[in-house]
Motif scaffolding. Sequence first.
Motif, PDB file in Angstrom:
ATOM      1  N   ILE A 102       0.827  -1.202   0.053  1.00  0.00           N
ATOM      2  CA  ILE A 102      -0.033  -0.141   0.090  1.00  0.00           C
ATOM      3  C   ILE A 102       1.000   1.210   0.050  1.00  0.00           C
ATOM      4  O   ILE A 102       1.587   1.445   0.774  1.00  0.00           O
ATOM      5  CB  ILE A 102      -0.832  -0.102   1.142  1.00  0.00           C
ATOM      6  CG1 ILE A 102      -1.701  -1.495   1.127  1.00  0.00           C
ATOM      7  CG2 ILE A 102      -1.716   1.215   1.175  1.00  0.00           C
ATOM      8  CD1 ILE A 102      -2.785  -1.405   0.250  1.00  0.00           C
ATOM      9  N   PRO A 104       0.774   5.419   0.251  1.00  0.00           N
ATOM     10  CA  PRO A 104      -0.025   6.515   0.230  1.00  0.00           C
ATOM     11  C   PRO A 104       0.269   7.403  -0.704  1.00  0.00           C
ATOM     12  O   PRO A 104       1.463   7.749  -1.329  1.00  0.00           O
ATOM     13  CB  PRO A 104       0.129   6.989   1.586  1.00  0.00           C
ATOM     14  CG  PRO A 104       0.573   5.771   2.337  1.00  0.00           C
ATOM     15  CD  PRO A 104       1.371   4.921   1.354  1.00  0.00           C
ATOM     16  N   TYR A 119      -7.667   4.131   7.131  1.00  0.00           N
ATOM     17  CA  TYR A 119      -8.625   2.850   6.435  1.00  0.00           C
ATOM     18  C   TYR A 119      -8.327   2.791   5.136  1.00  0.00           C
ATOM     19  O   TYR A 119      -8.302   3.694   4.079  1.00  0.00           O
ATOM     20  CB  TYR A 119      -9.862   3.710   6.589  1.00  0.00           C
ATOM     21  CG  TYR A 119     -10.513   3.889   8.339  1.00  0.00           C
ATOM     22  CD1 TYR A 119     -10.843   2.800   8.732  1.00  0.00           C
ATOM     23  CD2 TYR A 119      -9.980   4.808   9.032  1.00  0.00           C
ATOM     24  CE1 TYR A 119     -11.275   2.898  10.219  1.00  0.00           C
ATOM     25  CE2 TYR A 119     -10.464   5.234  10.059  1.00  0.00           C
ATOM     26  CZ  TYR A 119     -10.834   4.039  10.909  1.00  0.00           C
ATOM     27  OH  TYR A 119     -11.345   4.187  12.249  1.00  0.00           O
ATOM     28  N   VAL A 120      -8.081   1.612   4.546  1.00  0.00           N
ATOM     29  CA  VAL A 120      -7.606   1.278   3.530  1.00  0.00           C
ATOM     30  C   VAL A 120      -8.544   0.576   2.617  1.00  0.00           C
ATOM     31  O   VAL A 120      -9.291  -0.419   3.021  1.00  0.00           O
ATOM     32  CB  VAL A 120      -6.350   0.428   3.326  1.00  0.00           C
ATOM     33  CG1 VAL A 120      -5.754  -0.075   1.742  1.00  0.00           C
ATOM     34  CG2 VAL A 120      -5.074   1.170   4.139  1.00  0.00           C
ATOM     35  N   THR A 122      -9.468  -1.934   0.051  1.00  0.00           N
ATOM     36  CA  THR A 122      -8.576  -3.165  -0.889  1.00  0.00           C
ATOM     37  C   THR A 122      -9.570  -3.708  -1.987  1.00  0.00           C
ATOM     38  O   THR A 122     -10.778  -3.999  -1.862  1.00  0.00           O
ATOM     39  CB  THR A 122      -8.156  -4.060   0.166  1.00  0.00           C
ATOM     40  OG1 THR A 122      -7.478  -3.669   0.893  1.00  0.00           O
ATOM     41  CG2 THR A 122      -7.335  -5.068  -0.596  1.00  0.00           C
ATOM     42  N   THR A 165      -3.116   4.504  -2.368  1.00  0.00           N
ATOM     43  CA  THR A 165      -4.296   4.896  -1.497  1.00  0.00           C
ATOM     44  C   THR A 165      -4.178   6.387  -0.883  1.00  0.00           C
ATOM     45  O   THR A 165      -3.268   6.993  -0.716  1.00  0.00           O
ATOM     46  CB  THR A 165      -4.265   3.828  -0.001  1.00  0.00           C
ATOM     47  OG1 THR A 165      -5.267   4.242   0.757  1.00  0.00           O
ATOM     48  CG2 THR A 165      -3.119   4.101   0.766  1.00  0.00           C
ATOM     49  N   ALA A 167      -4.978   6.763   2.287  1.00  0.00           N
ATOM     50  CA  ALA A 167      -4.913   6.515   3.315  1.00  0.00           C
ATOM     51  C   ALA A 167      -5.414   7.616   4.492  1.00  0.00           C
ATOM     52  O   ALA A 167      -4.689   8.346   5.206  1.00  0.00           O
ATOM     53  CB  ALA A 167      -3.341   6.786   3.970  1.00  0.00           C
TER      54      ALA A 167
END
Length: 272
Positions: A102, A104, A119-120, A122, A165, A167
């Motif tokens: 992941i 950011p 909070y990701v 997916t 993401t 993030a």
Amino acid sequence: MTTSLDTQRTMQDGHWATPYALEPGQTQYHELSHTRIWITLLDQEWLIRYQRMPEDDNQERWQQKVTHTLPDADLEVQRFVRPDDGSQVCYLPAMSSLATVIRPYQPLTIPAESECTIYVGTLLWMRIQAGSKGTHLMELPLADPSLTWVGRTTMEGELCYSAATFARLVLEAVPKRPWRAITPVRIVNERQEPLLLERFNLPTPLLSLHRNDKGQLWTPRVTVTCETDMNSARLKIDQSLIAAAGQCELISPAREQTARGGLVRAYDRIFG
């Protein structure tokens, strides 16, 4: 050609773990994430076709309909012998089979002796099951995943997927889309200096999927604790979901099982 019957049909919301019944000659068409999918039932076989769609950040619904219209003939088709006389087809979500790095969009600094939860969202895979026994036919990612190598050298490490993401630190700001699962990631910095979070390795094969009463998919929380340096982080997966997920039911077990208590191990590649 599209028939008048097809043009009169309206797209409806698709749902995970819900059996749909088709008649021979019918096709169920889906649009979700970056993917179009056609599932066709014939007398002796199931046909599956799919293609990627252009990215659309405003797309939020999984839409489906039953039709007699097939896609272009030059689209690749995968054929499966009918396992039984059942006409049901069902779709189950699955986390990826590889860990996911992941990244950011903007690196995040966690001060010394502090912690935060990000909070990701997916991306999921779709498992297609057919017949009265729910025989597994195939699974496919709902977007083309990017691959990356994580390790000290080209010989020592592992192949992972890579995903960007935002993030987000506020749950309400996370888009709720049916082709993504929400994973809370708690990062604890016990060091005496700040921790710059530029990327981290999420163990997606170890995460189960759960659905709440709003149809949202969640995974258990992942906690990463960094005590001394970034190469000695510990990772733990909760046995239950956070309260914000609401009342949930298990919809897909993890591909791999964690050790008792959810402690994965001292993981020397959590931060790349």
